[in-house]
Write an enzyme that holds these catalytic residues in place. Structure first.
Site, PDB file in Angstrom:
ATOM      1  CB  SER A 139      -0.713   0.055   1.378  1.00  0.00           C
ATOM      2  OG  SER A 139      -1.723  -1.158   1.315  1.00  0.00           O
ATOM      3  CG  HIS A 160      -1.925  -0.912  -4.454  1.00  0.00           C
ATOM      4  ND1 HIS A 160      -2.329   0.341  -4.383  1.00  0.00           N
ATOM      5  CD2 HIS A 160      -1.893  -1.375  -3.512  1.00  0.00           C
ATOM      6  CE1 HIS A 160      -2.952   0.323  -3.144  1.00  0.00           C
ATOM      7  NE2 HIS A 160      -2.638  -0.672  -2.491  1.00  0.00           N
ATOM      8  CD  GLU A 172      -3.047   3.083  -7.116  1.00  0.00           C
ATOM      9  OE1 GLU A 172      -3.341   4.260  -7.090  1.00  0.00           O
ATOM     10  OE2 GLU A 172      -2.379   2.540  -6.345  1.00  0.00           O
ATOM     11  CG  ASN A 210      -3.253   3.601  -0.665  1.00  0.00           C
ATOM     12  OD1 ASN A 210      -4.545   3.797  -0.285  1.00  0.00           O
ATOM     13  ND2 ASN A 210      -2.435   2.393  -0.441  1.00  0.00           N
TER      14      ASN A 210
END
Ligand code: CAA
Ligand code: NAD
Length: 309
Positions: A139, A160, A172, A210
């Site tokens: 993350s 991700h 991602e 994030n």
């Protein structure tokens, strides 16, 4: 001509066997979608049998919801058969070496800790075929730092996915300055085969989602901690006032308070001094740390988190 098209097409690796490390929230979801939508041969690896059983039960629940929705006109037996066929397609093992023996792609989704991730990849480097691509679902860590312990920086990238994986349409794909074009294209294609929308990002802290989401979640927790509003009211406010599907406190429980704490701590330790993240964004929250210390890690825990389980 077609020929010109095919020769100019970007090179990518043929992927059949995918190994997922970590049978938690993310790893089980990734394994499920790889098997269901991607039709890959999937192996799920974790450190204990218990964790693998838990992972399979997460898949079972999720697939049962999908079957109820997508096979509403079919019998309960047909729905059960569908669920079983996908769950059974995912092989499980606690033997990490065996798990990657004939793997084309590794997707790592274990605890958000740089040292533990590096140790795993160091081990896998000598066990997996040379051509196998390694990816991390981290993350918040630097993909390049995670990649450092293995000798395949060109065959290493970020993959991700988002929680809950079967529901969230995004992946991602992170390209470090050493990730090869072939690796990048292969990962974009695996995401598409999973029926996800891939987006590309460099190896920046938090990538896209994030970088924006984590500061918001941490500030929502501190807002509650400062006594400015209750958790319930913060959630109502963001759902009804900003149109979010979940409020931030509910979402923090959903992500996992331990994972959120690891992200915040990791950024405090490695991204503040570099000037990448400002200190106030990752200022420690005593409330968050206390909940984690009590085992109240969120929705995944029997003890719940901010809210009961
Ligand atoms: N698996 C399969 N199906 C699921 C599911 C799951 N885990 N969860 C929900 N569903 C299905 C339900 O069966 C339901 O189907 P029907 O439409 O037939 O009822 C449908 O999805 C909608 O579910 P719900 O009505 O229960 O829930 P909802 O409409 O409120 O949507 C949600 C659920 C998609 C999770 C939504 O609340 C949402 O988008 N929340 C925000 C999630 C989010 O922001 N995730 C990102 C977290 S950050 C992250 O992942 C990155 C990181 O590194 C930390
Ligand atoms: P989780 O706590 O639900 O699961 C982690 C799993 O990894 C556990 O089953 C644990 O037994 C296993 N594990 C630990 N060390 C291992 C090892 N050496 N080998 C094999 N398995 C090992 O965590 P999660 O929420 O699934 O998060 C996993 C990763 O995905 C983290 O890097 C996290 O930051 C990232 N991530 C989390 C979310 C989220 O919303 N929770 C979203 C995207 C990415």
């Amino acid at each position: 001509s077609l020929r010109a098209f095919s020769t100019s097409a970007l090179r990518q690796k043929e992927v059949e066997n995918v190994t997922v490390f970590g049978g938690g929230l993310m790893g089980s979801g990734i394994a499920q979608v790889l098997a269901h939508e991607g039709n890959y041969n999937v192996t799920l690896a974790d450190v204990t049998e218990d964790a693998l059983v838990k992972g399979k039960s997460i898949m079972q629940k999720s697939l049962t919801r999908i079957a109820k929705k997508k096979m509403a006109d079919q019998s309960a037996e047909a729905q059960e058969q569908f669920v079983k066929s996908i769950v059974d397609k995912v092989q499980t093992t606690t033997d990490a070496a065996q798990a990657v023996k004939s793997s084309d792609l590794v997707i790592e989704a274990i605890i958000e800790n740089i040292k533990i991730k590096q140790d795993l990849f160091k081990f896998l480097d000598s066990k997996a075929p040379d051509s196998c691509i390694f990816t991390t679902n981290t993350s918040s860590l630097s993909v390049k730092d995670v990649a450092q312990s293995s000798n395949r920086p060109d065959r290493f990238g970020g993959f991700h996915a988002f929680n809950p994986v079967p529901q969230m349409k995004l992946v991602e794909i992170i390209k470090t300055d050493q990730t090869s074009e072939e690796t990048f294209e292969t990962l974009m294609n695996v995401a598409r085969k999973m029926k996800k929308q891939p987006v590309a990002c460099t190896d920046a802290p938090g990538f896209i989602v994030n970088r924006l989401l984590v500061p918001y979640l941490l500030e929502a927790i501190r807002l509650v901690e400062r006594g400015e509003a209750t958790a319930e009211d913060v959630d109502i406010a963001m759902k009804l006032g900003a149109g979010h599907p979940m409020g931030p406190i509910q979402l923090a429980d959903f992500v996992g308070l331990d994972t959120l704490s690891h992200i915040s701590k990791g950024w405090r330790e490695s991204r503040v001094s570099t000037g990448e993240i400002s200190a106030d964004i990752v200022q420690e929250s005593k409330l968050l740390e206390d909940l984690v210390a009590q085992g109240r890690t969120g929705k995944k825990s029997d003890k719940g988190g901010f809210y009961p389980a």
